[in-house]
Design a protein around this motif. Structure first.
Motif, PDB file in Angstrom:
ATOM      1  N   ALA A  24     -19.349  -2.720 -49.316  1.00 40.50           N
ATOM      2  CA  ALA A  24     -20.644  -2.161 -49.698  1.00 40.50           C
ATOM      3  C   ALA A  24     -21.444  -1.703 -48.480  1.00 40.50           C
ATOM      4  CB  ALA A  24     -21.434  -3.199 -50.496  1.00 40.50           C
ATOM      5  N   GLU A  25     -21.320  -2.407 -47.362  1.00 39.86           N
ATOM      6  CA  GLU A  25     -22.129  -2.068 -46.185  1.00 39.86           C
ATOM      7  C   GLU A  25     -21.672  -0.789 -45.496  1.00 39.86           C
ATOM      8  OE1 GLU A  25     -19.234  -5.379 -44.901  1.00 39.86           O
ATOM      9  OE2 GLU A  25     -20.419  -4.813 -46.651  1.00 39.86           O
ATOM     10  N   TYR A  26     -20.514  -0.259 -45.881  1.00 43.71           N
ATOM     11  CA  TYR A  26     -20.014   0.965 -45.259  1.00 43.71           C
ATOM     12  C   TYR A  26     -20.435   2.225 -46.003  1.00 43.71           C
ATOM     13  CZ  TYR A  26     -16.980  -1.949 -42.356  1.00 43.71           C
ATOM     14  OH  TYR A  26     -16.497  -2.870 -41.457  1.00 43.71           O
ATOM     15  N   PHE A  27     -21.269   2.099 -47.021  1.00 41.12           N
ATOM     16  CA  PHE A  27     -21.770   3.286 -47.727  1.00 41.12           C
ATOM     17  C   PHE A  27     -22.867   3.927 -46.872  1.00 41.12           C
ATOM     18  CE2 PHE A  27     -19.567   1.603 -51.373  1.00 41.12           C
ATOM     19  CZ  PHE A  27     -19.274   2.720 -52.133  1.00 41.12           C
ATOM     20  N   GLU A  28     -22.445   4.773 -45.954  1.00 41.93           N
ATOM     21  CA  GLU A  28     -23.341   5.465 -45.038  1.00 41.93           C
ATOM     22  C   GLU A  28     -23.045   6.958 -45.091  1.00 41.93           C
ATOM     23  OE1 GLU A  28     -23.673   1.963 -41.639  1.00 41.93           O
ATOM     24  OE2 GLU A  28     -22.220   3.581 -41.421  1.00 41.93           O
ATOM     25  N   ALA A  29     -24.044   7.762 -44.737  1.00 42.64           N
ATOM     26  CA  ALA A  29     -23.885   9.218 -44.811  1.00 42.64           C
ATOM     27  C   ALA A  29     -22.716   9.699 -43.960  1.00 42.64           C
ATOM     28  CB  ALA A  29     -25.182   9.894 -44.366  1.00 42.64           C
ATOM     29  N   ARG A  30     -22.556   9.124 -42.768  1.00 42.40           N
ATOM     30  CA  ARG A  30     -21.492   9.584 -41.883  1.00 42.40           C
ATOM     31  C   ARG A  30     -20.105   9.348 -42.482  1.00 42.40           C
ATOM     32  NH1 ARG A  30     -20.137   5.106 -37.707  1.00 42.40           N
ATOM     33  NH2 ARG A  30     -21.012   3.245 -38.652  1.00 42.40           N
ATOM     34  N   GLN A  31     -20.005   8.386 -43.410  1.00 39.30           N
ATOM     35  CA  GLN A  31     -18.720   8.122 -44.056  1.00 39.30           C
ATOM     36  C   GLN A  31     -18.252   9.336 -44.853  1.00 39.30           C
ATOM     37  OE1 GLN A  31     -16.945   5.305 -43.810  1.00 39.30           O
ATOM     38  NE2 GLN A  31     -15.363   5.732 -45.342  1.00 39.30           N
ATOM     39  N   LEU A  88     -12.554  -2.821 -56.557  1.00 34.01           N
ATOM     40  CA  LEU A  88     -12.121  -4.217 -56.512  1.00 34.01           C
ATOM     41  C   LEU A  88     -12.241  -4.769 -55.100  1.00 34.01           C
ATOM     42  CD1 LEU A  88      -8.994  -3.991 -58.840  1.00 34.01           C
ATOM     43  CD2 LEU A  88     -11.109  -5.228 -59.314  1.00 34.01           C
ATOM     44  N   ASP A  89     -11.953  -3.950 -54.100  1.00 36.84           N
ATOM     45  CA  ASP A  89     -12.137  -4.371 -52.711  1.00 36.84           C
ATOM     46  C   ASP A  89     -13.584  -4.769 -52.455  1.00 36.84           C
ATOM     47  OD1 ASP A  89      -9.598  -4.207 -51.727  1.00 36.84           O
ATOM     48  OD2 ASP A  89      -9.817  -2.249 -50.805  1.00 36.84           O
ATOM     49  N   ILE A  90     -14.512  -3.949 -52.946  1.00 31.84           N
ATOM     50  CA  ILE A  90     -15.930  -4.250 -52.738  1.00 31.84           C
ATOM     51  C   ILE A  90     -16.281  -5.601 -53.350  1.00 31.84           C
ATOM     52  CG2 ILE A  90     -18.271  -3.545 -53.342  1.00 31.84           C
ATOM     53  CD1 ILE A  90     -17.328  -0.642 -53.166  1.00 31.84           C
ATOM     54  N   GLY A  91     -15.834  -5.812 -54.590  1.00 28.73           N
ATOM     55  CA  GLY A  91     -16.125  -7.085 -55.249  1.00 28.73           C
ATOM     56  C   GLY A  91     -15.494  -8.266 -54.550  1.00 28.73           C
ATOM     57  N   PHE A  92     -14.229  -8.136 -54.158  1.00 33.32           N
ATOM     58  CA  PHE A  92     -13.543  -9.243 -53.499  1.00 33.32           C
ATOM     59  C   PHE A  92     -14.143  -9.513 -52.120  1.00 33.32           C
ATOM     60  CE2 PHE A  92     -10.731  -9.195 -56.933  1.00 33.32           C
ATOM     61  CZ  PHE A  92      -9.808 -10.212 -56.816  1.00 33.32           C
ATOM     62  N   ASN A  93     -14.509  -8.468 -51.383  1.00 34.40           N
ATOM     63  CA  ASN A  93     -15.148  -8.678 -50.091  1.00 34.40           C
ATOM     64  C   ASN A  93     -16.503  -9.354 -50.250  1.00 34.40           C
ATOM     65  OD1 ASN A  93     -13.433  -7.661 -47.919  1.00 34.40           O
ATOM     66  ND2 ASN A  93     -13.617  -5.679 -48.903  1.00 34.40           N
ATOM     67  N   GLN A  94     -17.210  -8.996 -51.315  1.00 37.50           N
ATOM     68  CA  GLN A  94     -18.529  -9.574 -51.536  1.00 37.50           C
ATOM     69  C   GLN A  94     -18.442 -11.050 -51.907  1.00 37.50           C
ATOM     70  OE1 GLN A  94     -21.265  -7.993 -50.931  1.00 37.50           O
ATOM     71  NE2 GLN A  94     -22.818  -9.327 -51.781  1.00 37.50           N
ATOM     72  N   ARG A 140     -12.571 -11.005 -48.546  1.00 41.13           N
ATOM     73  CA  ARG A 140     -11.314 -10.313 -48.258  1.00 41.13           C
ATOM     74  C   ARG A 140     -11.108  -9.222 -49.279  1.00 41.13           C
ATOM     75  NH1 ARG A 140      -7.508 -11.599 -52.021  1.00 41.13           N
ATOM     76  NH2 ARG A 140      -7.743 -13.554 -53.191  1.00 41.13           N
ATOM     77  N   GLY A 141     -10.200  -8.299 -48.973  1.00 36.08           N
ATOM     78  CA  GLY A 141      -9.909  -7.230 -49.900  1.00 36.08           C
ATOM     79  C   GLY A 141      -9.033  -7.679 -51.056  1.00 36.08           C
ATOM     80  N   PHE A 142      -8.830  -6.781 -52.000  1.00 36.60           N
ATOM     81  CA  PHE A 142      -8.040  -7.045 -53.194  1.00 36.60           C
ATOM     82  C   PHE A 142      -6.555  -6.906 -52.871  1.00 36.60           C
ATOM     83  CE2 PHE A 142      -5.975  -5.399 -57.085  1.00 36.60           C
ATOM     84  CZ  PHE A 142      -6.252  -6.450 -57.945  1.00 36.60           C
ATOM     85  N   ASN A 143      -5.767  -7.910 -53.255  1.00 37.86           N
ATOM     86  CA  ASN A 143      -4.316  -7.871 -53.063  1.00 37.86           C
ATOM     87  C   ASN A 143      -3.681  -7.352 -54.347  1.00 37.86           C
ATOM     88  OD1 ASN A 143      -1.475  -8.721 -53.027  1.00 37.86           O
ATOM     89  ND2 ASN A 143      -2.010  -9.876 -51.201  1.00 37.86           N
ATOM     90  N   VAL A 144      -3.083  -6.152 -54.265  1.00 39.28           N
ATOM     91  CA  VAL A 144      -2.569  -5.508 -55.482  1.00 39.28           C
ATOM     92  C   VAL A 144      -1.353  -6.225 -56.048  1.00 39.28           C
ATOM     93  CG1 VAL A 144      -3.458  -3.243 -54.811  1.00 39.28           C
ATOM     94  CG2 VAL A 144      -1.152  -3.906 -54.119  1.00 39.28           C
ATOM     95  N   ARG A 150     -22.836 -13.144 -49.654  1.00 40.32           N
ATOM     96  CA  ARG A 150     -24.266 -12.951 -49.873  1.00 40.32           C
ATOM     97  C   ARG A 150     -25.068 -14.107 -49.271  1.00 40.32           C
ATOM     98  NH1 ARG A 150     -27.181 -10.038 -53.777  1.00 40.32           N
ATOM     99  NH2 ARG A 150     -25.221  -9.405 -54.725  1.00 40.32           N
ATOM    100  N   VAL A 151     -24.438 -15.286 -49.183  1.00 40.37           N
ATOM    101  CA  VAL A 151     -25.111 -16.459 -48.627  1.00 40.37           C
ATOM    102  C   VAL A 151     -24.664 -16.735 -47.196  1.00 40.37           C
ATOM    103  CG1 VAL A 151     -25.389 -18.966 -48.847  1.00 40.37           C
ATOM    104  CG2 VAL A 151     -25.500 -17.507 -50.874  1.00 40.37           C
ATOM    105  N   SER A 152     -23.348 -16.774 -46.963  1.00 39.26           N
ATOM    106  CA  SER A 152     -22.844 -17.155 -45.647  1.00 39.26           C
ATOM    107  C   SER A 152     -22.856 -16.004 -44.655  1.00 39.26           C
ATOM    108  CB  SER A 152     -21.421 -17.707 -45.768  1.00 39.26           C
ATOM    109  OG  SER A 152     -20.560 -16.746 -46.334  1.00 39.26           O
ATOM    110  N   GLY A 153     -22.956 -14.750 -45.148  1.00 38.14           N
ATOM    111  CA  GLY A 153     -23.015 -13.599 -44.248  1.00 38.14           C
ATOM    112  C   GLY A 153     -21.660 -12.924 -44.099  1.00 38.14           C
ATOM    113  N   ASP A 154     -21.699 -11.618 -43.841  1.00 46.03           N
ATOM    114  CA  ASP A 154     -20.463 -10.864 -43.658  1.00 46.03           C
ATOM    115  C   ASP A 154     -19.725 -11.350 -42.412  1.00 46.03           C
ATOM    116  OD1 ASP A 154     -20.955  -9.214 -45.859  1.00 46.03           O
ATOM    117  OD2 ASP A 154     -22.257  -7.911 -44.673  1.00 46.03           O
ATOM    118  N   GLY A 155     -18.426 -11.531 -42.539  1.00 44.85           N
ATOM    119  CA  GLY A 155     -17.617 -11.957 -41.405  1.00 44.85           C
ATOM    120  C   GLY A 155     -17.785 -13.407 -41.039  1.00 44.85           C
ATOM    121  N   ALA A 156     -18.336 -14.220 -41.934  1.00 41.65           N
ATOM    122  CA  ALA A 156     -18.527 -15.641 -41.638  1.00 41.65           C
ATOM    123  C   ALA A 156     -17.180 -16.346 -41.530  1.00 41.65           C
ATOM    124  CB  ALA A 156     -19.372 -16.298 -42.725  1.00 41.65           C
TER     125      ALA A 156
END
Length: 628
Positions: free
Chosen positions: A109-116, A159-165, A169-173, A560-566
């Protein structure tokens, strides 16, 4: 109007494709001034009549609008040429936007930027080149396949967004589809049955719509290309040249973001690599499970340092490093530990604490439990199924093997039959149906931790036994979404749990808490404090000189609580009345008290079983170096 709509009435030829979505350069035709008897070549309207006549009495070609619908559109274009032109270009622009969004959509979710989204993707250039050289039918099929592929891409990234949130980690297909059932259960617990059904139905409908719209979008853009092959070919060559030039020069004008993008190709390659790695990992893990340095240790050499002790292993849901280090959470949690630590010290107990790195994050608690109890790194559902289908020696199983303890599991979060109880080595398992609870649920948690502990005392600990008791207790009150929360009541007032109805009714709405970034941390901290107060007050009230408590978190709370990359670190503590119990772990370097210090060692969670069995038993004859 559908994205599949034509924007001119051109005849269906292979050169112009005649498929829906094609038209004049501006997407419309000028109003016809020809007489009704004019030749078919007099103007676009006459073309339409000829086209309609050619299919009179026959069904419309696959992918083409019906005759009545084509007549209606032709009439609309003649009557409202500007509106028709604006609509046609608007739908085409929307189709292009959908395709480019699918290509550039990030997995976090944090990568939704205009430059993307301000880059030149190579994938549509390659796709356009391929589609331009294909005959009509293969081209239409190829466009549909590409559209469906883009829809799959969007679903996987979502699904990646949800699993990362939630899980960090990302979604394992390969492995993670089964977790969608748990997600649905979580939504049901949060929103209720009707809300969950509405959410799931809406999501399914949205996914089906996505597949249809994305396929139609690619078909429309493909038709636009083939209407003027020469111009489209030149455009593809120019776009390809620009992309190659930007890639060769390594142009990164927007915060080190490369202009020339091949992110979708890279994404697919990465996922294919993960699939292969997952399959190799599963095969290797199946062999690893067969190796156990403690499997053949005789029963009379296991856990000799704990004989005669009542041992409890308690997991506290989502009790992670963030609870002790996040400024918004730590003061309250540390205060609870200090308060209970002082009371336990006055009762004659002492404690040592350290850190363990959990195999999971944000959820999937059973992976953390099994890693801790089996001494194997179990970070996905496939590994969990593999190990629980075997006969690996677990910590409860080691106690049971000695025949010197009665082993009990208290799992209030389990609402159905739990065959894993036999694998772990429990003589008796108490799930949510077995403890006589008559109070309300607290969101996901079936009952407050204080009640689960009083039920354990009533059903097992307070009874006379020929053997000491070894118990594993799962405390669930600190499970997300952390609303409504239970509160401590008098231990003699717990009863059958009816006392909690007023507490639950006065609690906060989970939807309100979960969506507020400040309040969600506050309520998470309160939930951990409640679990700690429940567990440690239980030990102070009912423990004796033979009591030993091992308690730890199963994983960190969600990002959302522990922070990204915790980190995945959780606290672990051993509390005992007999000082000899803690003397055996002097060489572990753990901190004194209920709180691990910043300099306390950090071990992987799968190393604990072997360290524990070594400290409180005898080293296997063929043992190698200790686990890291």
């Amino acid at each position: 109007m559908s994205l599949f709509t034509r924007s001119s009435p051109s005849p269906d030829t292979d050169d112009t494709d005649g498929a829906p979505g094609m038209g004049g350069t501006d997407g419309t035709s000028a109003p016809s001034t020809a007489e009704p008897s004019a030749a078919p070549t007099a103007g676009p309207a006459a073309d339409t009549s000829a086209s309609d006549a050619s299919v009179a009495g026959a069904p419309a070609a696959p992918g083409r609008p019906s005759r009545r619908w084509r007549r209606y559109r032709a009439a609309f274009r003649e009557k409202h040429p500007r509106a028709a032109r604006a609509w046609s270009w608007g739908v085409t622009a929307l189709a292009a936007a959908l395709v480019f969004f699918a290509l550039f959509m990030p997995g976090k979710a944090e990568y939704f930027e205009a430059r993307q989204f301000l880059r030149i993707p190579v994938e549509p250039i390659l796709a356009a080149a391929l589609l331009l050289v294909l005959p009509r039918r293969p081209r239409l099929a190829g466009a549909v396949v590409i559209g469906l592929g883009l829809a799959v891409l969007v679903v996987v990234k979502a699904l990646d967004i949800g699993f990362n949130q939630f899980l960090g980690r990302g979604f394992n297909v390969v492995l993670d589809w089964g977790l969608l059932d748990d997600a649905e259960s979580y939504v049901r617990d949060t929103l209720g049955g009707a809300g969950a059904r509405a959410a799931v139905s809406g999501l399914v409908a949205l996914v089906l719509l996505l597949f249809a719209v994305m396929a139609l979008a690619v078909v429309r853009l493909t038709n636009l290309l083939v209407r003027d092959r020469e111009r489209a070919t030149k455009g593809v060559v120019v776009a390809g040249t620009v992309w190659i030039t930007c890639a060769a020069l390594g142009l990164t004008p927007l915060d080190d973001t490369a202009v020339a993008s091949r992110s979708t190709i890279g994404f697919v390659q990465d996922r294919w690599g993960r699939v292969q790695e997952t399959l190799r990992d599963e095969a290797a893990f199946a062999e690893e499970v067969k190796k156990d340095r403690f499997a053949d240790v005789p029963a009379d050499r296991l856990l000799t340092g704990l004989r005669g002790k009542d041992v409890t292993i308690a997991f506290i849901e989502s009790y992670g490093r963030a609870a002790l280090q996040d400024p918004a959470v730590a003061p309250g949690v540390k205060g609870a530990l200090d308060e209970e630590g002082k009371a336990l010290a006055e009762a004659g107990f002492a404690a040592r604490s350290g850190w363990l790195t959990s195999a999971t994050y944000g959820g999937s608690s059973w992976l953390g439990h099994s890693t801790f109890l089996t001494g194997l790194w179990i970070d996905n559902q496939s590994r969990y199924r593999t190990v629980t289908a075997g006969d690996r020696l677990t910590l409860p199983g080691a106690f049971a093997k000695t025949d010197a303890w009665r082993t009990v599991g208290v799992v209030p979060g389990v609402r159905y039959n739990w065959p894993e109880g036999h694998f772990y080595g429990f003589d008796k398992v108490y799930d949510s149906r077995d403890v006589g609870y008559r109070g309300p649920k607290f969101s996901w948690s079936t009952m407050p931790d204080q009640y689960a502990l009083t039920a354990f005392e009533r059903l097992e600990a307070a009874k006379k036994r020929d053997k000491p008791l070894m118990a594993e207790i799962i405390l669930t009150s600190s499970h997300q979404p952390w609303a409504p929360l239970p509160k401590m009541v008098g231990w003699d007032e717990v009863g059958d749990g009816s006392v909690y109805r007023a507490v639950e009714k006065a609690g906060k709405d989970p939807a309100d808490v979960f969506t507020d970034p400040v309040e969600v941390k506050e309520e998470y901290g309160k939930s951990v404090q409640y679990s700690l107060h429940s567990l440690l007050q239980y030990l102070e009230r009912y423990g004796d000189k033979n009591s030993v408590l091992v308690f730890l978190g199963d994983h960190q709370p969600m990002a959302r609580v522990s922070g990204d990359g915790a980190s995945h670190d959780v606290p672990v503590t051993i509390v005992a009345h007999d000082p000899k119990v803690l003397d055996r772990i002097d060489d572990w370097g753990w901190s004194d008290g209920l709180r691990p210090g910043a300099d306390a060692p950090v071990w992987r969670m799968d190393s604990f079983r072997d360290r524990f069995l070594t400290a409180y038993g005898e080293e296997p004859k063929a043992a190698g170096t200790p686990a890291p």
